[in-house]
Design a protein around this motif. Structure first.
Motif, mmCIF file in Angstrom:
data_model
loop_
_atom_site.group_PDB
_atom_site.id
_atom_site.type_symbol
_atom_site.label_atom_id
_atom_site.label_comp_id
_atom_site.label_asym_id
_atom_site.label_seq_id
_atom_site.Cartn_x
_atom_site.Cartn_y
_atom_site.Cartn_z
ATOM 1 N N GLU A 101 0.827 -1.209 0.000
ATOM 2 C CA GLU A 101 0.000 0.000 0.000
ATOM 3 C C GLU A 101 0.865 1.264 0.000
ATOM 4 N N ARG A 102 1.982 1.223 0.718
ATOM 5 C CA ARG A 102 2.866 2.386 0.826
ATOM 6 C C ARG A 102 3.835 2.515 -0.346
ATOM 7 N N GLY A 103 3.878 1.532 -1.229
ATOM 8 C CA GLY A 103 4.770 1.606 -2.381
ATOM 9 C C GLY A 103 6.228 1.648 -1.992
ATOM 10 N N VAL A 104 6.638 0.720 -1.135
ATOM 11 C CA VAL A 104 8.033 0.689 -0.695
ATOM 12 C C VAL A 104 8.976 0.609 -1.894
ATOM 13 N N PHE A 105 8.624 -0.202 -2.884
ATOM 14 C CA PHE A 105 9.354 -0.242 -4.151
ATOM 15 C C PHE A 105 8.556 0.572 -5.175
ATOM 16 N N PRO A 106 9.209 1.402 -5.976
ATOM 17 C CA PRO A 106 8.483 2.263 -6.916
ATOM 18 C C PRO A 106 7.574 1.505 -7.873
ATOM 19 N N GLY A 107 7.961 0.286 -8.237
ATOM 20 C CA GLY A 107 7.170 -0.480 -9.198
ATOM 21 C C GLY A 107 6.293 -1.538 -8.569
ATOM 22 N N GLY A 108 6.019 -1.426 -7.278
ATOM 23 C CA GLY A 108 5.226 -2.446 -6.601
ATOM 24 C C GLY A 108 6.109 -3.543 -6.049
ATOM 25 N N CYS A 109 5.546 -4.722 -5.838
ATOM 26 C CA CYS A 109 6.327 -5.804 -5.242
ATOM 27 C C CYS A 109 7.471 -6.207 -6.167
ATOM 28 N N PHE A 110 8.668 -6.056 -5.681
ATOM 29 C CA PHE A 110 9.855 -6.359 -6.473
ATOM 30 C C PHE A 110 9.852 -7.808 -6.940
ATOM 31 N N PHE A 111 9.455 -8.706 -6.066
ATOM 32 C CA PHE A 111 9.587 -10.129 -6.381
ATOM 33 C C PHE A 111 8.488 -10.634 -7.305
ATOM 34 N N VAL A 112 7.317 -10.032 -7.236
ATOM 35 C CA VAL A 112 6.281 -10.375 -8.214
ATOM 36 C C VAL A 112 6.744 -9.958 -9.608
ATOM 37 N N ALA A 113 7.308 -8.763 -9.712
ATOM 38 C CA ALA A 113 7.813 -8.290 -11.001
ATOM 39 C C ALA A 113 8.930 -9.191 -11.511
ATOM 40 N N ALA A 114 9.845 -9.567 -10.621
ATOM 41 C CA ALA A 114 10.964 -10.420 -11.030
ATOM 42 C C ALA A 114 10.477 -11.802 -11.455
ATOM 43 N N ALA A 115 9.465 -12.319 -10.766
ATOM 44 C CA ALA A 115 8.926 -13.631 -11.131
ATOM 45 C C ALA A 115 8.309 -13.598 -12.518
ATOM 46 N N HIS A 116 7.558 -12.548 -12.818
ATOM 47 C CA HIS A 116 6.958 -12.433 -14.147
ATOM 48 C C HIS A 116 8.028 -12.310 -15.230
ATOM 49 N N GLU A 117 9.109 -11.636 -14.892
ATOM 50 C CA GLU A 117 10.171 -11.404 -15.867
ATOM 51 C C GLU A 117 10.987 -12.653 -16.158
ATOM 52 N N PHE A 118 11.190 -13.491 -15.135
ATOM 53 C CA PHE A 118 12.134 -14.598 -15.286
ATOM 54 C C PHE A 118 11.514 -15.987 -15.186
ATOM 55 N N ASP A 119 10.191 -16.087 -15.011
ATOM 56 C CA ASP A 119 9.635 -17.424 -14.787
ATOM 57 C C ASP A 119 9.806 -18.358 -15.986
ATOM 58 N N GLY A 120 10.001 -17.796 -17.181
ATOM 59 C CA GLY A 120 10.197 -18.647 -18.342
ATOM 60 C C GLY A 120 11.635 -18.720 -18.831
ATOM 61 N N ARG A 121 12.562 -18.202 -18.025
ATOM 62 C CA ARG A 121 13.967 -18.160 -18.445
ATOM 63 C C ARG A 121 14.812 -19.036 -17.518
ATOM 64 N N PRO A 122 15.651 -19.884 -18.066
ATOM 65 C CA PRO A 122 16.553 -20.645 -17.204
ATOM 66 C C PRO A 122 17.731 -19.786 -16.761
ATOM 67 N N GLY A 123 18.407 -20.245 -15.706
ATOM 68 C CA GLY A 123 19.626 -19.554 -15.308
ATOM 69 C C GLY A 123 19.641 -19.159 -13.840
ATOM 70 N N PRO A 124 20.756 -18.636 -13.377
ATOM 71 C CA PRO A 124 20.942 -18.311 -11.958
ATOM 72 C C PRO A 124 19.956 -17.275 -11.412
ATOM 73 N N VAL A 125 19.573 -16.293 -12.226
ATOM 74 C CA VAL A 125 18.653 -15.268 -11.727
ATOM 75 C C VAL A 125 17.279 -15.877 -11.477
ATOM 76 N N ARG A 126 16.796 -16.678 -12.419
ATOM 77 C CA ARG A 126 15.510 -17.354 -12.211
ATOM 78 C C ARG A 126 15.556 -18.232 -10.968
ATOM 79 N N GLU A 127 16.639 -18.967 -10.809
ATOM 80 C CA GLU A 127 16.787 -19.846 -9.647
ATOM 81 C C GLU A 127 16.770 -19.051 -8.346
#
Length: 205
Positions: A101-127
């Motif tokens: 609610e307070r927008g601690v991260f400017p783009g919302g939940c950092f980890f939800v965004a990262a999951a959407h970005e990397f869920d279909g990509r293999p590699g250390p960042v996805r892991e």
């Protein structure tokens, strides 16, 4: 300059790079991080930025770690003083909604965004992203299991299902805030989480 001061300044510079990286990545994704952009925004040379991490992938992983520290401070640590089980889950959920609610991260939940970005990509960042989510689910499962064992949630309640639903409510809240700018979304998320964490009827005074 003393070695101690030099080391402290290096740590301060690294922290500044990571804080800016977290802000960029939360809104534009981890792939939006570039050495050139960070150098320009922080008034540093490219080699100065690169020297702290060695590669873009290492920068992305370090940014994930920094985001994890922020999430822990905002959501998990406020719940630690609470009694384990249902009470801790309720405190945790309130902190979780407040963090979004307070927008601690400017783009919302950092980890939800990262999951959407990397869920279909293999590699250390996805892991690394997957490991963060699994660790968080395990914490939710553990507290839900304690609540069931104490009789504060109905007998037979599946802790895995509780964790799934709480994660779903938080993700729905993040979506509603970021995409729709819905001012009622935090209230709806609180209601959904409260309903899932309602005590066994026999325990309600």
């Amino acid at each position: 300059m003393s070695p101690r001061r030099s080391a402290a300044e290096a740590l301060g510079t690294r922290a500044a790079i990571l804080d800016r990286s977290v802000a960029i990545a939360s809104a534009e994704g981890l792939e939006g991080l570039t050495i050139g952009r960070l150098a320009g925004e922080l008034d540093m040379s490219k080699s100065g930025v690169l020297g702290h991490f060695g590669s873009k992938e290492a920068l992305q992983l370090a940014t994930l770690d920094r985001a994890g520290e922020i999430f822990r401070a905002e959501v998990w640590e406020p719940a630690l003083p609470a009694a384990p089980g249902l009470t801790r889950l309720r405190v945790l959920c309130e902190a979780w909604v407040s963090y979004l609610e307070r927008g601690v991260f400017p783009g919302g939940c950092f980890f939800v965004a990262a999951a959407h970005e990397f869920d279909g990509r293999p590699g250390p960042v996805r892991e690394a992203v997957e490991a963060r989510f699994e660790m968080w689910r395990e914490r939710l499962r553990k507290e839900a299991g304690r609540a069931v064992a104490a009789g504060d949630l109905p007998e037979g309640t599946d802790p895995e299902q509780v964790a799934f639903e709480l994660l779903g409510a938080a993700m729905a809240l993040n979506h509603a805030l970021q995409l729709h700018h819905d001012p009622q979304a935090p209230t709806r998320a609180r209601q959904a989480m409260h309903a899932r964490l309602t005590s066994h009827p026999s325990r309600i005074a």
